[in-house]
Design a protein around this motif. Structure first.
Motif, mmCIF file in Angstrom:
data_model
loop_
_atom_site.group_PDB
_atom_site.id
_atom_site.type_symbol
_atom_site.label_atom_id
_atom_site.label_comp_id
_atom_site.label_asym_id
_atom_site.label_seq_id
_atom_site.Cartn_x
_atom_site.Cartn_y
_atom_site.Cartn_z
ATOM 1 N N TYR A 430 0.825 -1.209 0.000
ATOM 2 C CA TYR A 430 0.000 0.000 0.000
ATOM 3 C C TYR A 430 0.862 1.262 0.000
ATOM 4 N N LEU A 431 1.914 1.269 0.814
ATOM 5 C CA LEU A 431 2.736 2.476 0.941
ATOM 6 C C LEU A 431 3.724 2.646 -0.207
ATOM 7 N N ASP A 433 2.788 3.231 -3.110
ATOM 8 C CA ASP A 433 2.232 4.320 -3.926
ATOM 9 C C ASP A 433 1.165 5.132 -3.171
ATOM 10 N N HIS A 434 1.175 5.048 -1.840
ATOM 11 C CA HIS A 434 0.269 5.858 -1.012
ATOM 12 C C HIS A 434 1.056 6.431 0.168
ATOM 13 N N THR A 435 0.511 7.477 0.755
ATOM 14 C CA THR A 435 0.981 7.963 2.057
ATOM 15 C C THR A 435 -0.238 8.044 2.969
ATOM 16 N N VAL A 436 0.003 8.034 4.273
ATOM 17 C CA VAL A 436 -1.107 8.138 5.219
ATOM 18 C C VAL A 436 -0.825 9.266 6.194
ATOM 19 N N LEU A 446 -10.609 1.025 1.820
ATOM 20 C CA LEU A 446 -9.328 0.459 2.233
ATOM 21 C C LEU A 446 -9.474 -1.032 2.552
ATOM 22 N N GLN A 449 -9.374 -2.849 -0.688
ATOM 23 C CA GLN A 449 -8.007 -2.985 -1.188
ATOM 24 C C GLN A 449 -7.262 -4.107 -0.454
ATOM 25 N N GLN A 485 4.725 4.492 8.950
ATOM 26 C CA GLN A 485 4.707 5.920 8.628
ATOM 27 C C GLN A 485 5.177 6.796 9.786
#
Length: 531
Positions: A430-431, A433-436, A446, A449, A485
């Protein structure tokens, strides 16, 4: 042959020293009779004769490694195992690790690693360490250290390569999902602290929560730092689940923060040394209610703290009956960086309860893994004692909680997802291509996914499985994302806020307040051991 003979003589010396310093093995060195000394010499002669026969006639050549194993993993541990489950011998490697654990620090780069299939994977970099500052992430695969491939290495060997003198450089090559080429990090080794209080925060307004993982040289300072950070609070939950114990003096120092000056914390009684009573040296005037959460793996020093706070009516103990490890080991340095951890005392709580449970006729496997819960009330070996306010408590089998909280048990889906590192690997995916942000909500999108990821990894599940475990799935996804993160502490905080045992423990804060005010109902002062 000369080298092997020296090793044999050295090993025999260790064996003799182990017998000699013990006293309890052969009846006490200081008052040993001529008959006792003769028996000891005969035993030593038998040992060396057996060794000589093995060395001369064994089918395979006895190289140094086999000699070490025969002595360190065979003869000496075998002797100690006859005595009790906790006396143990530490070879140079184990002895060094034990000292490192007690000091609470080492020199390296600061990351937790584990094997995953054929790979060595970063579980998490520790906050503030060289690994964390360099941007290493959970899920990164360690491909090489200083150009040497980690292929076919175990995590212990890789960890050893990462450690080294402070200020020295180490090059670590990492593979990362979503990155085409390996990443190379030039890290400068530094002092890496090991914290025994790994998480502390106000879990509810005015209610502090402290999780203590073990008792080492810095534990009491860490507990005090957490209390200082809370400021004025109206209650405290101390989580000692899974705490295996550690240093006695730190158990005393932690207890001191909640007891009155001079209160007995623990007594230890043995045969070869004078009995000792440890008291709260300074004491504290804090008056807020305290709940201590324990489980079947709470042991030793953690049981000392639990027993002291319970006996003095200073805390309500909740959870499961603790492990029951009340044998005190004194570490005797032997030679060549080896050590003998020999049982020399038994622990007793302030009311006189023996913490140690029975181990006679019990295999090591059954002792550690197949033991039962609380002792029944009609067990004739159960010690009945009274707390300061007259409540009934029981000894001889760990610390029995004032209020039971059922053990957390996983179901089939949880087992499957954890066995496949599903959340850990989904986080990497997930991370990539994503940030949280800290405002993250694990919503339906989510969750979908996550389901799609499970299908891509061929991990079987049903929608009903997910629905039945939805709160757990959501909290675990969020915890893993936050760990990567924002650091381990944030991830652990999310897990603590979800944890059903913690939530249940918090509901007993009114009872803890009544205990603090000595106003518990009479029926609670005459509880039974099977409660």
């Amino acid at each position: 042959m000369v080298n092997r003979t020296r090793r044999a003589l050295f090993s025999a010396t260790i064996f003799l020293a182990a017998c000699g310093v013990a006293g309890s093995v052969f009846g006490g060195v200081s008052a040993q009779s001529a008959t006792d000394e003769s028996a000891l010499r005969d035993s030593m002669k038998s040992f060396t004769n057996v060794y000589a026969v093995v060395e001369q006639n064994y089918a395979d050549k006895l190289d140094n490694d086999k000699i070490d194993k025969a002595i360190y993993d065979g003869a000496i541990p075998g002797m100690l195992r006859v005595l009790d489950p906790h006396s143990s011998f530490h070879d140079p490697k184990d002895f060094a690790q034990m000292r490192e654990d007690q000091h609470g620090k080492y020199y390296g780069v600061g990351m937790q690693i584990q094997p995953q299939g054929e790979k060595i994977v970063v579980v998490a970099p520790f906050e503030g360490t060289p690994s964390y500052k360099a941007g290493i992430r959970p899920g990164d695969v360690i491909l090489a250290v200083d150009g040497k491939t980690t292929e076919h290495m175990d995590s212990t060997a890789v960890a050893s390569m990462l450690k080294g003198p402070r200020g020295t450089h180490v090059s670590v090559t990492m593979g990362r999902e979503g990155t085409a080429k390996p990443l190379v990090f030039d890290l400068i080794r530094d002092e890496i602290p090991r914290y025994s209080v790994d998480i502390a925060f106000q879990i509810k307004p005015g209610i502090g929560y402290i999780h203590v993982t073990n008792f080492m040289e810095t534990t009491s300072h860490e507990v005090q730092a957490a209390l200082d950070k809370f400021g004025p609070i109206n209650g405290l939950l101390i989580d000692l689940r899974g705490n295996p114990g550690g240093l006695l003096n730190e158990a005393v120092n932690v207890s001191d923060k909640f007891l009155q000056k001079g209160d007995i914390v623990v007594s230890q009684r043995g045969r070869a040394f004078p009995d000792q009573v440890y008291r709260a040296p300074s004491g504290s005037n804090v008056k807020y209610p305290i709940v201590v959460l324990v489980n079947r793996n709470t042991a030793s020093a953690a049981e000392i703290v639990s027993g002291a706070l319970q006996d003095h009516d200073r805390a309500l103990i909740v959870g499961e009956t603790t492990f029951g490890k009340g044998l005190v080991q004194t570490v005797f340095p032997i030679a060549e960086n080896t050590g003998l951890a020999l049982t020399t005392f038994h622990y007793y709580t302030p009311s006189g309860r023996l913490i140690q449970r029975n181990y006679d006729g019990v295999s090591l496997y059954d002792y550690y893994y197949a033991r039962q819960g609380a002792l029944p009330a009609n067990n004739t070996n159960t010690e009945v004692k009274l707390t300061d306010s007259g409540r009934t408590v029981y000894g001889g089998g760990g610390i029995t909680p004032d209020e039971k909280i059922a053990e957390l048990k996983s179901d089939h889906l949880q087992d499957i997802l954890l066995q496949h590192y599903a959340f850990f690997n989904f986080t990497k995916h997930y991370l990539s291509d994503h940030t949280v942000t800290k405002e993250l909500v694990v919503d339906d999108a989510l969750i979908q996914q996550f389901k799609d990821f499970l299908k891509s990894e061929k991990i079987e599940y049903t929608d009903k499985d997910i629905a039945d475990n939805l709160d757990w799935v959501k909290s675990t996804i969020k915890a893993e994302l936050f760990t990567t993160q924002f650091g381990q502490a944030e991830g652990m905080r999310i897990r603590a806020e979800w944890d059903p045992q913690i939530s249940k423990a918090l509901t007993f804060m009114p009872e803890a307040l009544a205990l603090e005010n000595h106003t518990l109902p009479a029926q609670q002062k005459t509880q039974t051991a099977s409660k």
